[in-house]
Design a protein around this motif. Sequence first.
Motif, PDB file in Angstrom:
ATOM      1  N   ASN A  26       0.845  -1.194   0.000  1.00  0.00           N
ATOM      2  CA  ASN A  26       0.000   0.000   0.000  1.00  0.00           C
ATOM      3  C   ASN A  26       0.879   1.243   0.000  1.00  0.00           C
ATOM      4  O   ASN A  26       1.659   1.441   0.936  1.00  0.00           O
ATOM      5  CB  ASN A  26      -0.866   0.033   1.264  1.00  0.00           C
ATOM      6  CG  ASN A  26      -2.197  -0.628   1.063  1.00  0.00           C
ATOM      7  OD1 ASN A  26      -2.461  -1.196   0.005  1.00  0.00           O
ATOM      8  ND2 ASN A  26      -3.046  -0.554   2.062  1.00  0.00           N
ATOM      9  N   VAL A  27       0.728   2.056  -1.026  1.00  0.00           N
ATOM     10  CA  VAL A  27       1.627   3.192  -1.198  1.00  0.00           C
ATOM     11  C   VAL A  27       0.820   4.475  -1.375  1.00  0.00           C
ATOM     12  O   VAL A  27      -0.161   4.489  -2.124  1.00  0.00           O
ATOM     13  CB  VAL A  27       2.524   2.978  -2.445  1.00  0.00           C
ATOM     14  CG1 VAL A  27       3.404   4.189  -2.696  1.00  0.00           C
ATOM     15  CG2 VAL A  27       3.365   1.719  -2.288  1.00  0.00           C
ATOM     16  N   LEU A  28       1.224   5.526  -0.695  1.00  0.00           N
ATOM     17  CA  LEU A  28       0.625   6.841  -0.911  1.00  0.00           C
ATOM     18  C   LEU A  28       1.668   7.763  -1.540  1.00  0.00           C
ATOM     19  O   LEU A  28       2.763   7.926  -0.992  1.00  0.00           O
ATOM     20  CB  LEU A  28       0.150   7.441   0.417  1.00  0.00           C
ATOM     21  CG  LEU A  28      -0.513   8.834   0.293  1.00  0.00           C
ATOM     22  CD1 LEU A  28      -1.848   8.738  -0.438  1.00  0.00           C
ATOM     23  CD2 LEU A  28      -0.720   9.465   1.672  1.00  0.00           C
ATOM     24  N   ILE A  29       1.316   8.325  -2.700  1.00  0.00           N
ATOM     25  CA  ILE A  29       2.184   9.314  -3.339  1.00  0.00           C
ATOM     26  C   ILE A  29       1.509  10.666  -3.135  1.00  0.00           C
ATOM     27  O   ILE A  29       0.447  10.925  -3.688  1.00  0.00           O
ATOM     28  CB  ILE A  29       2.340   9.053  -4.858  1.00  0.00           C
ATOM     29  CG1 ILE A  29       2.674   7.584  -5.156  1.00  0.00           C
ATOM     30  CG2 ILE A  29       3.355  10.024  -5.464  1.00  0.00           C
ATOM     31  CD1 ILE A  29       4.083   7.163  -4.950  1.00  0.00           C
ATOM     32  N   SER A  30       2.142  11.523  -2.347  1.00  0.00           N
ATOM     33  CA  SER A  30       1.521  12.823  -2.069  1.00  0.00           C
ATOM     34  C   SER A  30       1.905  13.828  -3.144  1.00  0.00           C
ATOM     35  O   SER A  30       2.985  13.733  -3.738  1.00  0.00           O
ATOM     36  CB  SER A  30       1.960  13.326  -0.690  1.00  0.00           C
ATOM     37  OG  SER A  30       3.227  13.912  -0.774  1.00  0.00           O
ATOM     38  N   GLY A  31       1.030  14.767  -3.407  1.00  0.00           N
ATOM     39  CA  GLY A  31       1.307  15.818  -4.390  1.00  0.00           C
ATOM     40  C   GLY A  31       1.752  15.236  -5.714  1.00  0.00           C
ATOM     41  O   GLY A  31       2.810  15.577  -6.246  1.00  0.00           O
TER      42      GLY A  31
END
Lengths: 333, 333
Positions: free
Chosen positions: B161-166
């Motif tokens: 599970n990966v979150l790429i911000s902006g």
Amino acid sequence: MKSLILTHHPEEKLQFLDIPKPVPAAGQVLVKLKAAALNRRDQWIREGKYPNIQFDTILGSDGAGIVEAIGEGVAGDLLGKEVIINPNVNWGEDPKVQSKAYSIIGMPNNGTFAEYITVDADKVFAKPQHLDWAEAAALPLGGLTAFRAVFTHGQISEGKNVLISGVGGGVAQFAFLFAIAVKAKVFVTSGDQEKIDTCLNLGAKAGFNYKTEGWQKEALRSSGGFDVVIDSAGGNQINDFIKMAKPAGKIVFYGATNGMPQNLDMFRLFWNQITLQGSTMGNDLEFADMVDFVNLYKIKPIIDSVRPFSEAISAFDEMKKGGAFGKLVLLLD
Amino acid sequence: MKSLILTHHPEEKLQFLDIPKPVPAAGQVLVKLKAAALNRRDQWIREGKYPNIQFDTILGSDGAGIVEAIGEGVAGDLLGKEVIINPNVNWGEDPKVQSKAYSIIGMPNNGTFAEYITVDADKVFAKPQHLDWAEAAALPLGGLTAFRAVFTHGQISEGKNVLISGVGGGVAQFAFLFAIAVKAKVFVTSGDQEKIDTCLNLGAKAGFNYKTEGWQKEALRSSGGFDVVIDSAGGNQINDFIKMAKPAGKIVFYGATNGMPQNLDMFRLFWNQITLQGSTMGNDLEFADMVDFVNLYKIKPIIDSVRPFSEAISAFDEMKKGGAFGKLVLLLD
């Protein structure tokens, strides 16, 4: 059996009570405790400063003793063995992090401040033969927490520049001893020159009194920067550590007694590729590895004082005062 | 040759000037550039917001072109090759962190916003055949920085599970594309619904508008927590990411455009054994690995717009405005 129990007593939460000796369930052993040791956590619980406080619990996470009885399914050769106790309860499947069901003995499960304790049979390990009962009882929780911080996370090895902050702390002393054992270049901080002197005698390269203005610059100058910082204070000092870390250095911390920093020098963190690594306790395999390590390097915990169990409350009071260097140990019997 | 040069001009620091075509020194190649791409850094330099600004330099860190001449000692088969350029200068010996002598082309060394550039022969790599000139020029610096953050530090792999911000950022788009390529479950944030929609079309599991109150809870709920967060904004949001990270999760950041957070949730960090990892650019081996990866997975950079070199200033203005999604590319010739 005589037990030190967290109660609702209005004046002193810790009360000596006589309760029935526990009986080992299937897979458990009954250990007759010879010695137990305090951790800061115990005093925090006494002060009501710990999450999820459960009353009517025997406190104490560190203990050593003799296996006196075994439950169903436990190998008979454990009977009579001198052991130390892995304080972990339900670490879980993931070696990287404890499960939600994780706790340590001494709340909510009953702990070591009593004449007897029952624990799962796989939680007892042969007492290192070079340690007496007091030293053996001083080892478990501090040794485990330090082992994970120093080796699993810090990857400390020979020749590495290491700073152990607040070396008077119960875990910090083990981090210090472990790092010295593998021939890292170890530097320490403390607010107390006596503790610094003790560390210099034990092989520290240098020590810095954090009450002295400008100690950070001196530490950076004399060390040339740190590969690893081991800390449990947190607070604004984290930004000092970021400045003192070598590029690609690591700051491993297992506490935040000084609270949260008011900012975080993210620019230096990313440009210098620094790691800020949280850590706490350790898994069961790390406990086994830690005991092997202590045997191999003949590590001796630093003991502040040893007193009879009946005087346990005075040890809590000393923990609160905070002047001790080394573990506060209680002798049962 | 026509070059875009950082000057002392009182109104517009960037000026097109005609300067002599460089000659490759021993070990160097002369590349006739076909395309170049902007990075935020270029606009920051134009605004004087970058450290150690050196005037009279050709800006530009991203470029692709054809080897037109070689210096002494360079293998002749490079002549005529279509190449992209590794922007690193003097990374140094330690793969973990750049040396003090490290820089990237485009200041202090001359960069890619010109008809020609000379670079060390080991800095040119065969242009991926599935990319046109604009796409090839879009790749180097953003791809390199993302590759290190996503794989070296983030250890992102299938199912994570990966979150790429902006995600609209120049590096973030590559982090997104790389994480999608290895079948991670990728979530994104942006202040712009259009960018989120683009990512959903490209395989994102979900996207969150960070201008919407409560997006953090929604992100946590729908993802179940993140193994890795890739960020370049920093600021107080870091504490949101700490809350959204799974236990033993990692937050990797390669910038801090929102500055420093006003505090840091060290308690959650240590109890959940979370890693805060700074990262920037990448070493030469990572560049080679990144190009191999892009070839293997047929990664195509997201291009916002392509314009002739003569209109470069307008691309800088767009970079400043910040609305673009994808790289701003300049075509030479």
